[in-house]
Design a protein around this motif. Structure first.
Motif, mmCIF file in Angstrom:
data_model
loop_
_atom_site.group_PDB
_atom_site.id
_atom_site.type_symbol
_atom_site.label_atom_id
_atom_site.label_comp_id
_atom_site.label_asym_id
_atom_site.label_seq_id
_atom_site.Cartn_x
_atom_site.Cartn_y
_atom_site.Cartn_z
ATOM 1 N N GLN A 1 0.831 -1.208 0.000
ATOM 2 C CA GLN A 1 0.000 0.000 0.000
ATOM 3 C C GLN A 1 0.866 1.259 0.000
ATOM 4 O O GLN A 1 0.571 2.221 -0.701
ATOM 5 C CB GLN A 1 -0.952 -0.013 1.184
ATOM 6 C CG GLN A 1 -2.073 -1.019 1.009
ATOM 7 C CD GLN A 1 -2.934 -1.176 2.241
ATOM 8 O OE1 GLN A 1 -2.488 -0.972 3.366
ATOM 9 N NE2 GLN A 1 -4.184 -1.572 2.042
ATOM 10 N N ARG B 1 2.368 1.574 -3.494
ATOM 11 C CA ARG B 1 1.299 2.022 -4.390
ATOM 12 C C ARG B 1 0.997 3.501 -4.196
ATOM 13 O O ARG B 1 0.887 4.256 -5.159
ATOM 14 C CB ARG B 1 0.048 1.180 -4.137
ATOM 15 C CG ARG B 1 -1.153 1.475 -5.046
ATOM 16 C CD ARG B 1 -2.146 2.508 -4.524
ATOM 17 N NE ARG B 1 -2.441 2.458 -3.118
ATOM 18 C CZ ARG B 1 -3.414 1.730 -2.561
ATOM 19 N NH1 ARG B 1 -4.188 0.960 -3.294
ATOM 20 N NH2 ARG B 1 -3.615 1.786 -1.266
ATOM 21 N N ARG C 1 -4.214 3.358 -8.166
ATOM 22 C CA ARG C 1 -4.253 1.923 -8.437
ATOM 23 C C ARG C 1 -4.998 1.169 -7.340
ATOM 24 O O ARG C 1 -4.818 1.411 -6.160
ATOM 25 C CB ARG C 1 -2.832 1.388 -8.546
ATOM 26 C CG ARG C 1 -2.802 -0.095 -8.844
ATOM 27 C CD ARG C 1 -1.416 -0.590 -9.011
ATOM 28 N NE ARG C 1 -1.441 -2.038 -9.174
ATOM 29 C CZ ARG C 1 -0.457 -2.739 -9.624
ATOM 30 N NH1 ARG C 1 0.660 -2.155 -9.982
ATOM 31 N NH2 ARG C 1 -0.557 -4.034 -9.731
ATOM 32 N N ASP C 2 -5.816 0.218 -7.765
ATOM 33 C CA ASP C 2 -6.543 -0.652 -6.844
ATOM 34 C C ASP C 2 -5.721 -1.915 -6.624
ATOM 35 O O ASP C 2 -5.300 -2.556 -7.587
ATOM 36 C CB ASP C 2 -7.903 -0.997 -7.436
ATOM 37 C CG ASP C 2 -8.725 -1.908 -6.541
ATOM 38 O OD1 ASP C 2 -8.411 -2.041 -5.349
ATOM 39 O OD2 ASP C 2 -9.711 -2.495 -7.045
ATOM 40 N N GLY D 1 -6.865 -4.548 -5.172
ATOM 41 C CA GLY D 1 -7.793 -5.674 -5.007
ATOM 42 C C GLY D 1 -8.019 -6.026 -3.553
ATOM 43 O O GLY D 1 -8.322 -5.162 -2.730
ATOM 44 N N ASP E 1 -6.755 -4.006 -0.488
ATOM 45 C CA ASP E 1 -7.390 -2.742 -0.091
ATOM 46 C C ASP E 1 -8.670 -2.954 0.695
ATOM 47 O O ASP E 1 -9.260 -2.013 1.190
ATOM 48 C CB ASP E 1 -7.667 -1.878 -1.321
ATOM 49 C CG ASP E 1 -6.424 -1.193 -1.833
ATOM 50 O OD1 ASP E 1 -5.507 -0.932 -1.022
ATOM 51 O OD2 ASP E 1 -6.354 -0.912 -3.045
ATOM 52 N N ARG E 2 -9.107 -4.171 0.804
ATOM 53 C CA ARG E 2 -10.328 -4.438 1.566
ATOM 54 C C ARG E 2 -9.992 -4.724 3.026
ATOM 55 O O ARG E 2 -8.970 -5.330 3.316
ATOM 56 C CB ARG E 2 -11.072 -5.631 0.963
ATOM 57 C CG ARG E 2 -11.581 -5.335 -0.459
ATOM 58 C CD ARG E 2 -12.509 -6.412 -0.938
ATOM 59 N NE ARG E 2 -12.500 -6.944 -2.254
ATOM 60 C CZ ARG E 2 -11.726 -6.700 -3.293
ATOM 61 N NH1 ARG E 2 -10.767 -5.855 -3.192
ATOM 62 N NH2 ARG E 2 -11.872 -7.291 -4.459
#
Length: 100
Positions: free
Chosen positions: A82, A85, A92-93, A95, A98-99
């Motif tokens: 993270q 990023r 950018r995600d 996926g 990030d949850r």
């Protein structure tokens, strides 16, 4: 096109400075592999830099993303990815990373 080769756009460089006295090479290499796998098209290099004195610092283009002494220990892979990023491609995600 003028026929001269064009250099590709420079991609960010991440460095992982690790303590050789503490034998943290494998940890640094594993984190490098994780970053290169996730950001394969976005990073130009992940360098492993030997150091001493308990150092474990991850930097991108000179900006310190993680410092073991400042941040308290080692990053987990989610936090590291993270931070990278956020530095190189904020939109950018990642996926499932990030949850919550």
């Amino acid at each position: 096109m003028d026929g001269t080769p064009h250099a590709p756009a420079a991609k960010p460089r991440v460095s992982i400075t690790y303590c050789t006295q503490c034998q943290w090479l494998l940890r640094a290499a594993w984190m490098a592999q994780e970053l290169l796998s996730t950001f394969r098209d976005d990073l130009g290099e992940v360098a492993l830099v030997p150091g001493t004195g308990g150092v474990f610092v991850i930097a991108c283009e000179g900006d310190i993303l993680w410092d073991r002494s400042r941040d308290g220990g080692f990053p987990d892979v989610k936090a590291l990815k993270q931070r990278v990023r956020d530095r190189i491609s904020p939109a950018r995600d990642l996926g499932h990373l990030d949850r919550p």
